[in-house]
Design a protein around this motif. Structure first.
Motif, PDB file in Angstrom:
ATOM      1  N   LYS A   1      25.343  -5.788 -15.462  1.00 12.30           N
ATOM      2  CA  LYS A   1      25.029  -6.459 -14.198  1.00 12.30           C
ATOM      3  C   LYS A   1      23.648  -6.043 -13.719  1.00 12.30           C
ATOM      4  O   LYS A   1      22.807  -6.879 -13.346  1.00 12.30           O
ATOM      5  CB  LYS A   1      26.099  -6.115 -13.177  1.00 12.30           C
ATOM      6  CG  LYS A   1      25.916  -6.845 -11.862  1.00 12.30           C
ATOM      7  CD  LYS A   1      27.080  -6.515 -10.917  1.00 12.30           C
ATOM      8  CE  LYS A   1      26.882  -7.249  -9.565  1.00 12.30           C
ATOM      9  NZ  LYS A   1      27.983  -6.918  -8.618  1.00 12.30           N
ATOM     10  N   GLU A   2      23.410  -4.706 -13.704  1.00 12.63           N
ATOM     11  CA  GLU A   2      22.096  -4.211 -13.295  1.00 12.63           C
ATOM     12  C   GLU A   2      21.005  -4.718 -14.240  1.00 12.63           C
ATOM     13  O   GLU A   2      19.894  -5.050 -13.817  1.00 12.63           O
ATOM     14  CB  GLU A   2      22.098  -2.684 -13.269  1.00 12.63           C
ATOM     15  CG  GLU A   2      23.000  -2.112 -12.170  1.00 12.63           C
ATOM     16  CD  GLU A   2      23.051  -0.598 -12.237  1.00 12.63           C
ATOM     17  OE1 GLU A   2      22.434  -0.036 -13.198  1.00 12.63           O
ATOM     18  OE2 GLU A   2      23.699   0.028 -11.387  1.00 12.63           O
ATOM     19  N   LYS A   3      21.343  -4.807 -15.549  1.00 16.40           N
ATOM     20  CA  LYS A   3      20.358  -5.270 -16.528  1.00 16.40           C
ATOM     21  C   LYS A   3      19.958  -6.717 -16.271  1.00 16.40           C
ATOM     22  O   LYS A   3      18.771  -7.076 -16.327  1.00 16.40           O
ATOM     23  CB  LYS A   3      20.958  -5.136 -17.939  1.00 16.40           C
ATOM     24  CG  LYS A   3      20.024  -5.612 -19.046  1.00 16.40           C
ATOM     25  CD  LYS A   3      20.706  -5.489 -20.395  1.00 16.40           C
ATOM     26  CE  LYS A   3      19.806  -6.054 -21.486  1.00 16.40           C
ATOM     27  NZ  LYS A   3      20.469  -6.011 -22.817  1.00 16.40           N
ATOM     28  N   ARG A   4      20.926  -7.588 -15.977  1.00 15.34           N
ATOM     29  CA  ARG A   4      20.612  -8.979 -15.712  1.00 15.34           C
ATOM     30  C   ARG A   4      19.708  -9.116 -14.502  1.00 15.34           C
ATOM     31  O   ARG A   4      18.770  -9.901 -14.484  1.00 15.34           O
ATOM     32  CB  ARG A   4      21.904  -9.786 -15.516  1.00 15.34           C
ATOM     33  CG  ARG A   4      22.634 -10.072 -16.822  1.00 15.34           C
ATOM     34  CD  ARG A   4      23.699 -11.149 -16.622  1.00 15.34           C
ATOM     35  NE  ARG A   4      24.747 -10.713 -15.732  1.00 15.34           N
ATOM     36  CZ  ARG A   4      25.847 -10.057 -16.101  1.00 15.34           C
ATOM     37  NH1 ARG A   4      26.034  -9.784 -17.381  1.00 15.34           N
ATOM     38  NH2 ARG A   4      26.746  -9.708 -15.212  1.00 15.34           N
ATOM     39  N   THR A   5      20.014  -8.282 -13.480  1.00 15.81           N
ATOM     40  CA  THR A   5      19.180  -8.324 -12.276  1.00 15.81           C
ATOM     41  C   THR A   5      17.755  -7.888 -12.597  1.00 15.81           C
ATOM     42  O   THR A   5      16.766  -8.518 -12.185  1.00 15.81           O
ATOM     43  CB  THR A   5      19.780  -7.401 -11.204  1.00 15.81           C
ATOM     44  OG1 THR A   5      21.140  -7.783 -10.952  1.00 15.81           O
ATOM     45  CG2 THR A   5      18.995  -7.504  -9.892  1.00 15.81           C
ATOM     46  N   SER A   6      17.636  -6.791 -13.370  1.00 11.58           N
ATOM     47  CA  SER A   6      16.291  -6.285 -13.716  1.00 11.58           C
ATOM     48  C   SER A   6      15.552  -7.277 -14.611  1.00 11.58           C
ATOM     49  O   SER A   6      14.344  -7.496 -14.456  1.00 11.58           O
ATOM     50  CB  SER A   6      16.426  -4.942 -14.431  1.00 11.58           C
ATOM     51  OG  SER A   6      17.057  -3.999 -13.597  1.00 11.58           O
TER      52      SER A   6
ATOM     53  N   LEU B   1      28.956  -2.512 -15.391  1.00 10.14           N
ATOM     54  CA  LEU B   1      28.013  -2.254 -14.311  1.00 10.14           C
ATOM     55  C   LEU B   1      26.574  -2.283 -14.814  1.00 10.14           C
ATOM     56  O   LEU B   1      25.683  -2.839 -14.173  1.00 10.14           O
ATOM     57  CB  LEU B   1      28.339  -0.902 -13.651  1.00 10.14           C
ATOM     58  CG  LEU B   1      29.675  -0.809 -12.911  1.00 10.14           C
ATOM     59  CD1 LEU B   1      29.929   0.636 -12.420  1.00 10.14           C
ATOM     60  CD2 LEU B   1      29.716  -1.753 -11.718  1.00 10.14           C
ATOM     61  N   PHE B   2      26.361  -1.684 -16.007  1.00 10.58           N
ATOM     62  CA  PHE B   2      24.998  -1.645 -16.572  1.00 10.58           C
ATOM     63  C   PHE B   2      24.496  -3.051 -16.927  1.00 10.58           C
ATOM     64  O   PHE B   2      23.333  -3.377 -16.687  1.00 10.58           O
ATOM     65  CB  PHE B   2      25.006  -0.763 -17.822  1.00 10.58           C
ATOM     66  CG  PHE B   2      23.691  -0.743 -18.527  1.00 10.58           C
ATOM     67  CD1 PHE B   2      22.629   0.002 -18.020  1.00 10.58           C
ATOM     68  CD2 PHE B   2      23.500  -1.480 -19.691  1.00 10.58           C
ATOM     69  CE1 PHE B   2      21.420   0.009 -18.667  1.00 10.58           C
ATOM     70  CE2 PHE B   2      22.286  -1.473 -20.347  1.00 10.58           C
ATOM     71  CZ  PHE B   2      21.230  -0.725 -19.832  1.00 10.58           C
TER      72      PHE B   2
END
Length: 816
Positions: A202-207, A199-200
């Motif tokens: 995924k969020e990291k790629r988005t950020s 999950l992290f």
């Protein structure tokens, strides 16, 4: 044999079939009977103790082995599974214990069988052997039992350790079980962490995408700003480069301005100095002109007065002559008588014997100044040289002979207070001469054969010739002179020795052995016993015949050197116009190619030195030297190809068209080691320095402190290699020096260097016997021959040498 009673001898006969030897006799060791019951009891007790005790102990040990074997089943399977080696060791112990338990059965059966066999068998067995064999097998069970006991204890110890290890392994199994549970729990947690990590990510790629877009926008903005700043920087760099160019131009202009200003300043300074010099010269010229005008006026007046007086005197003389002639008619007779008396005196003087004291006869096959195959004679004679006939040289070789008239000349300008002086004669001889003789043109002349020498031929650039040493004991002066001349390039230093302290002579001899110096004996002239009534000619030779010694040195060594230094040992020249003497002399020769040599001015110098050689320091001696303003007559350096004879201060006969060149004091001058202060301790010089008017140029203007230290180091190395013992034995006292100094002041320096008698050491009263003062003196055996009635020649028979005197020096030591 031991017999208890004769009554039981029959027993031996009964036992003979079983116990007798091959010869039929019974050799009993003991015979027992009913009379000896105690012996039976003791024997039975011993047998019981041995059998029951030893084998009982063995049976007890077997029970311990059985107990160990029973414990084996209680070890469990852990050891055999985890550590198979431990199980193998246990099995080996078990087999060993079983073997140890079975061994006593054999040890018991063997002696029993042996007893039964020895009794029933007809074989004869030695009782000693059977007894020893039985006892041996009796005690074996004891050793076997002890071995089993030891093994059982080792087995127990090993089992205890194995049980502890088994317990530790069980504990470790429990820990492993707990670890497996914990590992399972951690695996579950890891799965949860991985889920959260996904999950992290995924969020990291988005950020990151959002941040990257924002960063790219900012980068593009910054790039635009950077481009603008780079344009500004280029402009600034161009401006800076222009500024640097302008700055460099300004610096160059400033440097040129400073240089021009400095040159202008130097030109102005030079012009000012020239103007001052011109003003001084003009002032001096004006003064001289004024003084000259005054002097001329005075001279004119005096001349006019003198002319008038002369005229009056002439008139008076004429009147007086007329009156005398009229009054004294015999005056003419008086004048004629005076004339004839003068003629008779000259004739009588020609009848006085002329003496030739030969110094040397040198043969030159090829020379830079003399014709080929020339013989040069150097001798002393009366100042008035007018023999009746000319000298004739006769020479002989293997296939030739020759006669030639000798050309005789003064070796130098005579001193008119001395009645004897050196002469030089040159004549041509045959090539490869083998014999030489001298005669004159008188019909009754006798040719006298004279020994001759060949010129020294080993080449050196520079050689130094020193004045003869007499009563010399000042080694402190000699060492700096020796080392400075040696280290600055004098190839050979020639010492003429009349007398010297023996310790100094031995020291110089070591330098001679090293090829640095040459020692030439210098004896006084001896005219033989038949001329003892004559005044001693040595007293009439200037300064112990220095000119003769210097010229003799020049004649002997002239063909070996390009330049020769002519001086005393206390005159030291330090080259300044080159690194070595030859460099300086060649430099001066290039400046003055027509010079026959160079004259260096001298200035007196004060030196301070230790008395003892152990305290002597060449560095301190030179560093503390004080050069005064007191000037002395110069000394010369001659070109051997241009000079025939020399004197102490300048040469006498030089090649026509040549001259001596005086070296400017600004270029260089000689240091005259004239004044000495001897110290007991080297540090005393601080308190003993004399006050004097010092020269504007001191020792460090001639030589650096570093070079002085190098000179001392090289001198120490040389002395340690060649003359260490001789240096340590140098004298610490001075005996003759103060006496000679006082004498010279009396006969020469106190008379403004214009003596009224011939100066020399023979005018001094010096002691000839001083206990324990060892001296070395030159000695020569002389021959005296008449060439003609009024011409006698004196020469050495063989080579000169030195003789040792244990109690003091003396001037004259020749053998007639």
């Amino acid at each position: 044999m031991c017999y208890r009673t004769r009554e039981y001898l029959f027993v031996a006969e009964i036992l003979a079939p079983w116990l007798a030897d091959d010869d039929g006799f019974v050799k009993a060791s003991a015979i027992a009977g009913s009379f000896d019951r105690m012996a039976y009891f003791i024997f039975a007790l011993y047998a019981t103790a041995v059998i029951l005790g030893f084998y009982g102990f063995a049976v007890w040990c077997n029970f311990k082995v059985l107990r160990c074997l029973r414990k084996k089943t209680n070890l469990g399977p852990v050891v055999t599974v985890i550590r198979p080696a431990y199980a193998d060791i246990q099995n080996q112990f078990t087999r060993t214990l079983i073997c140890q338990a079975v061994v006593p059965l054999f040890t018991f059966a063997i002696p029993t069988f042996f007893i039964i066999f020895s009794v029933l068998s007809p074989i004869s067995i030695d009782p000693g052997f059977s007894t020893a064999f039985g006892l041996m097998f009796t005690y074996i069970p004891t050793g076997n039992a002890l071995s089993k006991k030891t093994l059982s204890e080792v087995q127990d110890l090993y089992r205890n350790q194995l049980e502890e290890l088994t317990e530790e392994i069980s504990n470790f199994d429990l820990i492993l079980t707990d670890s497996a549970s914990e590992n399972e729990r951690l695996s579950k947690n890891l799965v949860e962490v991985n889920r959260q990590l996904a999950l992290f990510e995924k969020e990291k790629r988005t950020s990151e995408f959002k941040i990257k877009e924002k960063f790219e926008r900012e980068i593009s903005i910054l790039n635009e700003k950077l481009k603008n700043e780079m344009k500004e920087e280029e402009k600034y760099q161009k401006l800076l480069a222009e500024f640097e160019l302008e700055k460099a131009e300004i610096e160059n202009l400033k440097t040129e301005k400073d240089q021009l200003f400095q040159k202008q300043k130097e030109i102005i300074s030079d012009k000012e100095s020239e103007l001052k010099n011109l003003q001084k010269e003009v002032f001096q010229i004006s003064q001289e002109k004024t003084e000259t005008e005054v002097t001329v006026k005075k001279l004119l007046l005096e001349n006019e007065t003198l002319r008038k007086n002369i005229c009056l005197s002439i008139d008076r003389e004429r009147n007086l002559r007329r009156s005398l002639i009229k009054g004294f008619p015999s005056l003419r007779i008086f004048v004629y008588g005076l004339f004839f008396w003068t003629i008779i005196k000259v004739f009588i003087s020609h009848t006085v014997t002329q003496h030739i004291g030969l110094i040397s006869v040198t043969y030159f096959k090829n020379s830079t100044i003399y014709p080929p195959n020339s013989m040069v004679l150097l001798f002393n004679s009366q100042r008035s040289w007018w023999p009746q006939k000319s000298l004739v040289c006769e020479s002989f070789s293997l296939n030739d002979s020759r006669k030639d008239l000798a050309r005789v000349r003064h070796a130098h300008l005579p001193n008119f207070v001395c009645s004897w002086t050196p002469y030089i004669a040159v004549c041509r001889v045959t090539e490869d001469i083998t014999k030489f003789s001298l005669s004159d043109t008188n019909s009754r002349s006798t040719a006298v054969e004279i020994p001759f020498r060949k010129a020294y031929s080993e080449k050196h650039d520079v050689i130094s010739c020193f004045s003869p040493l007499f009563y010399n004991e000042r080694w402190q002066l000699m060492i700096p002179s020796l080392e400075i001349y040696r280290q600055f390039g004098v190839g050979l230093q020639v010492y003429y020795i009349q007398s010297v302290r023996t310790e100094i002579y031995e020291f110089l001899s070591r330098y001679k052995k090293a090829g640095v110096v040459e020692l030439e004996p210098w004896t006084l002239m001896d005219l033989g016993w038949e001329n003892n009534k004559m005044n001693d000619p040595n007293k009439e030779l200037e300064w112990r015949n220095q000119a003769g010694a210097h010229t003799d040195c020049l004649l002997k060594y002239r063909e070996a050197a390009e330049f020769i230094i002519v001086s005393d040992i206390d005159d030291v020249l330090i080259p300044k116009l080159g690194k070595t003497y030859i460099d300086e002399f060649r430099f001066l020769n290039q400046r003055s190619p027509l010079a026959a040599g160079f004259i260096y001015n001298r200035y007196n110098t004060q030196f301070y030195s230790a008395r003892s050689p152990m305290d002597f320091s060449l560095t301190e001696l030179l560093e503390n030297a004080q050069i005064a303003t007191e000037w002395e007559d110069g000394k010369s350096v001659v070109k051997t190809s241009e000079v025939q004879t020399v004197w102490l201060h300048w040469p006498a006969i030089i090649r026509e068209g040549r001259r001596m060149d005086l070296v400017s004091e600004k270029l260089n001058f000689m240091i005259h080691m004239r004044n000495w202060t001897m110290l007991d301790r080297p540090s005393d010089f601080v308190y003993r320095q004399k006050r004097m008017i010092l020269n504007e140029r001191q020792i460090f203007d001639f030589i650096s402190q570093k070079k002085i230290m190098e000179i001392e180091e090289e001198a120490k190395k040389f002395i340690l290699t060649y003359a260490r013992k001789q240096f340590e034995r140098l004298p610490t006292n001075t005996v003759y020096y103060p006496l000679i100094e006082d004498c010279y002041n009396k006969i020469f320096y106190s008379k403004a260097k214009n003596p009224d008698s011939c100066p020399g050491p023979l005018q001094c009263e010096l002691p000839i016997f001083i206990p324990s003062v060892k001296c070395t003196v030159a000695k020569k055996r002389m021959k005296h021959r008449f060439i003609s009635k009024h011409l006698q020649i004196h020469f050495g028979a063989g080579s000169s040498n030195f003789v040792f005197l244990p109690h003091g020096c003396r001037m004259k030591f020749t053998v007639g």
